[in-house]
Design a protein around this motif. Structure first.
Motif, PDB file in Angstrom:
ATOM      1  N   VAL A 214       0.839  -1.202   0.000  1.00 40.86           N
ATOM      2  CA  VAL A 214       0.000   0.000   0.000  1.00 40.86           C
ATOM      3  C   VAL A 214       0.873   1.250   0.000  1.00 40.86           C
ATOM      4  N   ALA A 215       1.968   1.217   0.764  1.00 39.76           N
ATOM      5  CA  ALA A 215       2.861   2.374   0.812  1.00 39.76           C
ATOM      6  C   ALA A 215       3.530   2.630  -0.531  1.00 39.76           C
ATOM      7  N   VAL A 216       3.961   1.562  -1.204  1.00 46.42           N
ATOM      8  CA  VAL A 216       4.568   1.728  -2.530  1.00 46.42           C
ATOM      9  C   VAL A 216       3.544   2.300  -3.507  1.00 46.42           C
ATOM     10  N   ALA A 217       2.321   1.798  -3.450  1.00 49.00           N
ATOM     11  CA  ALA A 217       1.281   2.290  -4.354  1.00 49.00           C
ATOM     12  C   ALA A 217       0.990   3.773  -4.126  1.00 49.00           C
ATOM     13  N   ARG A 218       1.194   4.232  -2.907  1.00 51.34           N
ATOM     14  CA  ARG A 218       0.974   5.647  -2.597  1.00 51.34           C
ATOM     15  C   ARG A 218       2.184   6.511  -2.913  1.00 51.34           C
ATOM     16  N   GLY A 219       3.253   5.884  -3.401  1.00 47.67           N
ATOM     17  CA  GLY A 219       4.418   6.654  -3.824  1.00 47.67           C
ATOM     18  C   GLY A 219       5.532   6.764  -2.818  1.00 47.67           C
ATOM     19  N   ALA A 220       5.506   5.964  -1.746  1.00 49.21           N
ATOM     20  CA  ALA A 220       6.574   6.005  -0.739  1.00 49.21           C
ATOM     21  C   ALA A 220       7.817   5.314  -1.300  1.00 49.21           C
ATOM     22  N   ALA A 221       8.797   6.096  -1.666  1.00 45.08           N
ATOM     23  CA  ALA A 221       9.996   5.541  -2.297  1.00 45.08           C
ATOM     24  C   ALA A 221      10.816   4.683  -1.340  1.00 45.08           C
ATOM     25  N   ASP A 222      10.650   4.891  -0.029  1.00 41.55           N
ATOM     26  CA  ASP A 222      11.414   4.124   0.955  1.00 41.55           C
ATOM     27  C   ASP A 222      10.765   2.788   1.288  1.00 41.55           C
ATOM     28  N   ALA A 223       9.489   2.629   0.942  1.00 38.18           N
ATOM     29  CA  ALA A 223       8.791   1.382   1.275  1.00 38.18           C
ATOM     30  C   ALA A 223       9.385   0.234   0.475  1.00 38.18           C
ATOM     31  N   PRO A 224       9.610  -0.914   1.097  1.00 38.89           N
ATOM     32  CA  PRO A 224      10.267  -2.019   0.395  1.00 38.89           C
ATOM     33  C   PRO A 224       9.358  -2.699  -0.620  1.00 38.89           C
ATOM     34  N   THR A 225       9.940  -3.018  -1.728  1.00 39.25           N
ATOM     35  CA  THR A 225       9.267  -3.831  -2.732  1.00 39.25           C
ATOM     36  C   THR A 225      10.052  -5.134  -2.883  1.00 39.25           C
ATOM     37  N   CYS A 226       9.703  -5.948  -3.849  1.00 40.32           N
ATOM     38  CA  CYS A 226      10.270  -7.297  -3.976  1.00 40.32           C
ATOM     39  C   CYS A 226      11.796  -7.313  -3.912  1.00 40.32           C
ATOM     40  N   THR A 227      12.429  -6.444  -4.716  1.00 41.95           N
ATOM     41  CA  THR A 227      13.887  -6.469  -4.810  1.00 41.95           C
ATOM     42  C   THR A 227      14.567  -5.960  -3.545  1.00 41.95           C
ATOM     43  N   ASP A 228      13.877  -5.145  -2.751  1.00 42.81           N
ATOM     44  CA  ASP A 228      14.482  -4.657  -1.512  1.00 42.81           C
ATOM     45  C   ASP A 228      14.693  -5.790  -0.517  1.00 42.81           C
ATOM     46  N   CYS A 229      13.825  -6.767  -0.534  1.00 48.10           N
ATOM     47  CA  CYS A 229      13.928  -7.889   0.406  1.00 48.10           C
ATOM     48  C   CYS A 229      14.650  -9.094  -0.195  1.00 48.10           C
ATOM     49  N   HIS A 230      14.396  -9.360  -1.467  1.00 40.19           N
ATOM     50  CA  HIS A 230      14.959 -10.564  -2.087  1.00 40.19           C
ATOM     51  C   HIS A 230      16.251 -10.301  -2.847  1.00 40.19           C
ATOM     52  N   GLY A 231      16.554  -9.029  -3.102  1.00 46.72           N
ATOM     53  CA  GLY A 231      17.700  -8.705  -3.924  1.00 46.72           C
ATOM     54  C   GLY A 231      17.275  -8.494  -5.357  1.00 46.72           C
ATOM     55  N   GLU A 232      18.195  -8.102  -6.199  1.00 49.76           N
ATOM     56  CA  GLU A 232      17.890  -7.820  -7.602  1.00 49.76           C
ATOM     57  C   GLU A 232      18.358  -8.965  -8.500  1.00 49.76           C
ATOM     58  N   HIS A 233      19.633  -9.008  -8.746  1.00 53.06           N
ATOM     59  CA  HIS A 233      20.165 -10.082  -9.586  1.00 53.06           C
ATOM     60  C   HIS A 233      20.542 -11.312  -8.763  1.00 53.06           C
ATOM     61  N   THR A 234      20.742 -11.119  -7.456  1.00 52.88           N
ATOM     62  CA  THR A 234      21.242 -12.223  -6.621  1.00 52.88           C
ATOM     63  C   THR A 234      20.124 -12.893  -5.830  1.00 52.88           C
ATOM     64  N   ILE A 235      18.969 -13.041  -6.388  1.00 53.54           N
ATOM     65  CA  ILE A 235      17.842 -13.656  -5.673  1.00 53.54           C
ATOM     66  C   ILE A 235      18.143 -15.133  -5.418  1.00 53.54           C
ATOM     67  N   LEU A 236      18.071 -15.522  -4.144  1.00 53.43           N
ATOM     68  CA  LEU A 236      18.332 -16.909  -3.750  1.00 53.43           C
ATOM     69  C   LEU A 236      17.130 -17.472  -3.012  1.00 53.43           C
ATOM     70  N   ALA A 237      17.065 -18.789  -2.940  1.00 59.59           N
ATOM     71  CA  ALA A 237      15.989 -19.441  -2.193  1.00 59.59           C
ATOM     72  C   ALA A 237      16.157 -19.151  -0.704  1.00 59.59           C
ATOM     73  N   PRO A 238      15.054 -19.010   0.043  1.00 55.90           N
ATOM     74  CA  PRO A 238      15.156 -18.722   1.475  1.00 55.90           C
ATOM     75  C   PRO A 238      16.000 -19.728   2.247  1.00 55.90           C
ATOM     76  N   SER A 239      16.068 -20.955   1.763  1.00 57.42           N
ATOM     77  CA  SER A 239      16.837 -21.983   2.475  1.00 57.42           C
ATOM     78  C   SER A 239      18.340 -21.836   2.282  1.00 57.42           C
ATOM     79  N   GLU A 240      18.772 -21.012   1.330  1.00 57.00           N
ATOM     80  CA  GLU A 240      20.198 -20.838   1.070  1.00 57.00           C
ATOM     81  C   GLU A 240      20.790 -19.831   2.051  1.00 57.00           C
ATOM     82  N   ALA A 241      21.981 -20.141   2.548  1.00 52.54           N
ATOM     83  CA  ALA A 241      22.594 -19.322   3.599  1.00 52.54           C
ATOM     84  C   ALA A 241      22.810 -17.882   3.169  1.00 52.54           C
ATOM     85  N   GLY A 242      23.079 -17.652   1.887  1.00 54.71           N
ATOM     86  CA  GLY A 242      23.347 -16.302   1.409  1.00 54.71           C
ATOM     87  C   GLY A 242      22.112 -15.496   1.093  1.00 54.71           C
TER      88      GLY A 242
END
Length: 632
Positions: A214-242
């Motif tokens: 909801v915050a992203v939809a309202r234009g909050a640039a600081d609110a996390p979206t997918c890549t903020d939590c999972h990474g951009e190019h380095t997306i790994l499975a949650p079970s992986e240590a990195g």
């Protein structure tokens, strides 16, 4: 004549027909076998080189215009990051052939051999974006994006042939690649949810309703979206240590990046201490120590569907806390509904009992240890200046019989183990803890070892009390250990003696004030640690029967008492039995029950006289009533 005319017109028709590829290879080095596999093969050469009408042609053919057939794609390219760069004069900016390959060899994207086939896109894009010189020349800030993608979950899946996994064009687009700063870009902060949602539709639906979505939809640039939590190019499975969302990292590295930021806390009126309070809690300490089975942020708040606590659907809404915490702590019921979960010292949410326990120990610890350091420091300096370090006769007398020594041995082993395993939980990142973990001491093993040691020290204390109750001769130490007014006078006079204000050193009976202080402090500390330790060990029972502040109070008391007890042993007991010049290098009573007769004659003359008068036997069962700790 008729035949001559027919031949003449036939020659004219042949000379006017469009050249075929076979006619062109005589002059142009084109591999017809490869060209026949391209999607342009059916058009022949003149399909693209439409200015060529006869052979041989005059002059150099005009550049091919892909837009004649691919108008939409060329239009998209013109507005893309690559097209704009090319138009601005960047000679090495990507063009059609940079990605699709030479015109006479390009293959459709559906062909596994195509440069734009999903499996090959990392190589194609990497021809520029894996080139350090190219990246540096054009000041592209992302470090090794293609290499990172290859190591990611998406990259590995595509490399294995899973074409459902995302590749470069799925996230960045094909012809319409735009910089992330462009509001139209698929990787722009506001559009990432839609981009990832193309594959992860259910996640997108949950995230869109979350407090972050909801915050992203309202234009909050600081609110996390997918890549903020999972990474951009380095997306790994949650079970992986990195992985950024691995249980060991999600709270501190991912959630903590925003929720521990003072600037963001002020901007959005967020609790500034939630991350630090979690890190200092049992859950946080266990996670920092490598135990991934305990709760992290996502365990309580959710993952993609995070909602504010005021929302009835939220997992941390007061009405839902019992169910949320009950996933791990069965039977806690609704007692947590009104409790403060993220408890921080000195915070407004701190219960008065917890506050007073903390304040009491913060006053008691420095006063107690400060007195011990002053007392022992003065004693040590006085003895170094005025006395010999060793006594002369070497005579020994029995002071601690076997029953007391057994209890003492159990306390030694268990106390040291408790200190080691307890502080290992509290300081999980310290080098000595990491070294122990490398040697095989896992967080689970540490926890079990701590509990075993707790049982042992409790058993040793009970054994000590039981044996005194059953052996009358040993029971006398209880009356001898009772504090009295003389002890206060002895402390005062000992300080005066060590300061050089009097020449008369105080003497003691069976026990002096040092042993009395230590004995009763140990008994009190053992009770405190046993009670609070049980409440923490049986946390489900505690949470089921008491308000949450009880377990918070137990946590505070257990921690501060551990500090006080450890420092007391180091500063007080070890001085009495090791570093005191009168007994250095060690009082061996804990091992063989015997102490120096010279030391007793000097510090406890009356007690020594009673020993001489009453003793003709040497073994522990016939000696004068012994004590539990070694004498001073």
């Amino acid at each position: 004549m008729r035949f001559l005319l027919a031949g003449f017109f036939s020659c004219l028709l042949l000379s006017a027909a469009a050249p075929k590829p076979q006619d062109c290879v005589g002059c142009h080095d084109v591999d017809l076998a490869k060209f026949e596999k391209t999607p342009h093969a059916s058009m022949g050469c003149t399909g693209c080189h439409n200015g060529i009408t006869k052979l041989p042609h005059a002059g150099k053919p005009a550049p091919v215009k892909c837009g004649d057939c691919h108008a939409d794609e060329v239009k998209e390219y013109a507005g893309s990051a690559h097209g704009v760069a090319k138009k601005s004069g960047m000679a090495d900016a990507a063009t059609c052939s940079s990605c699709h390959g030479p015109a006479h060899e390009m293959l459709p994207a559906s062909d596994p051999g195509s440069r734009v086939a999903k499996r090959n896109l990392p190589d194609t894009c990497g021809s520029c974006h894996s080139n350090p010189d190219f990246m540096a020349k054009h000041k592209i800030p992302f470090a090794k994006p293609v290499e990172a993608y290859r190591l990611s979950l998406h990259g590995r899946e595509v490399a294995k042939g899973n074409l459902a996994a995302a590749s470069c064009s799925d996230c960045h687009g094909s012809h319409n690649i735009l910089p992330a700063t462009d509001p139209r870009a698929k990787v722009n902060h506001a559009n990432v949810m839609e981009t990832c949602g193309a594959c992860h539709a259910q996640v997108k639906a949950a995230y869109a309703q979350s407090v972050h979505g909801v915050a992203v939809a309202r234009g909050a640039a600081d609110a996390p979206t997918c890549t903020d939590c999972h990474g951009e190019h380095t997306i790994l499975a949650p079970s992986e240590a990195g992985s950024l969302v691995n249980p060991a990292r999600v709270s501190t590295v991912t959630c903590g990046r925003c929720h521990a930021d003072e600037r963001l806390a002020r901007r959005y009126d967020l609790p500034a201490s939630n991350v630090t309070s979690f890190e200092d809690s049992f859950h946080g300490l266990a996670l920092r120590g490598g135990q991934q089975t305990v709760a992290n942020c996502a365990s309580c708040h959710g993952v993609h569907d995070i909602l504010p606590s005021s929302d009835p659907r939220s997992t941390i809404n007061p009405k839902n806390l019992g169910r949320t915490c009950g996933q791990c702590h069965a039977g806690v019921g609704d007692k947590l509904a009104t409790a403060h979960i993220h408890l921080r010292n000195e915070g407004a949410s701190e219960h008065p009992v917890v506050k007073w326990i903390r304040l009491a120990y913060l006053l008691l610890i420095p006063l107690t240890i400060g007195f011990m350091l002053l007392h022992n420091g003065l004693d040590f300096l006085r003895k170094l200046r005025h006395r010999k370090l060793h006594h002369g006769t070497g005579e020994e007398v029995m002071r601690m019989n076997i029953r007391f020594r057994i209890a003492h041995w159990m306390v030694i082993v268990s106390f040291l183990t408790l200190v080691f395993t307890g502080f290992a939980l509290k300081f999980p990142e310290s080098a000595w803890v990491k070294m122990c973990q490398a040697c095989g001491l896992s967080p689970i093993a540490r926890a079990y070892l701590h509990r075993i040691a707790a049982i042992l020290i409790t058993f040793g204390t009970v054994y000590h009390l039981v044996h005194m109750a059953m052996v009358r001769r040993d029971r006398v130490i209880l009356t001898e250990l009772l504090p009295n007014w003389q002890d206060a006078k002895d402390i005062f006079n000992m300080l005066r003696y060590n300061l050089g204000l009097t020449k008369h050193r105080p003497t003691f009976g069976m026990f002096g004030y040092p042993e009395k202080m230590e004995y009763w402090a140990f008994m009190w500390g053992t009770i405190v640690m046993a009670v609070t330790g049980f409440l923490l060990w049986a946390e489900n029972w505690t949470l089921s029967h008491f308000p949450k502040w009880v377990i918070d109070a137990a946590t505070a008391a257990h921690w501060y008492e551990a500090i006080l007890a450890t420092l007391s042993i180091l500063v007080w007991h070890w001085y009495l039995v090791i570093f005191d010049p009168d007994v250095y290098p060690m009082d061996m009573a804990w091992l063989n029950g015997k102490v120096s007769a010279d030391h007793l004659r000097e510090t406890r003359p009356e007690y020594y006289r009673k020993i001489v008068e009453a003793s003709e036997v040497q073994d522990s069962d016939q000696a004068t009533p012994p004590d539990a700790p070694a004498g001073h």
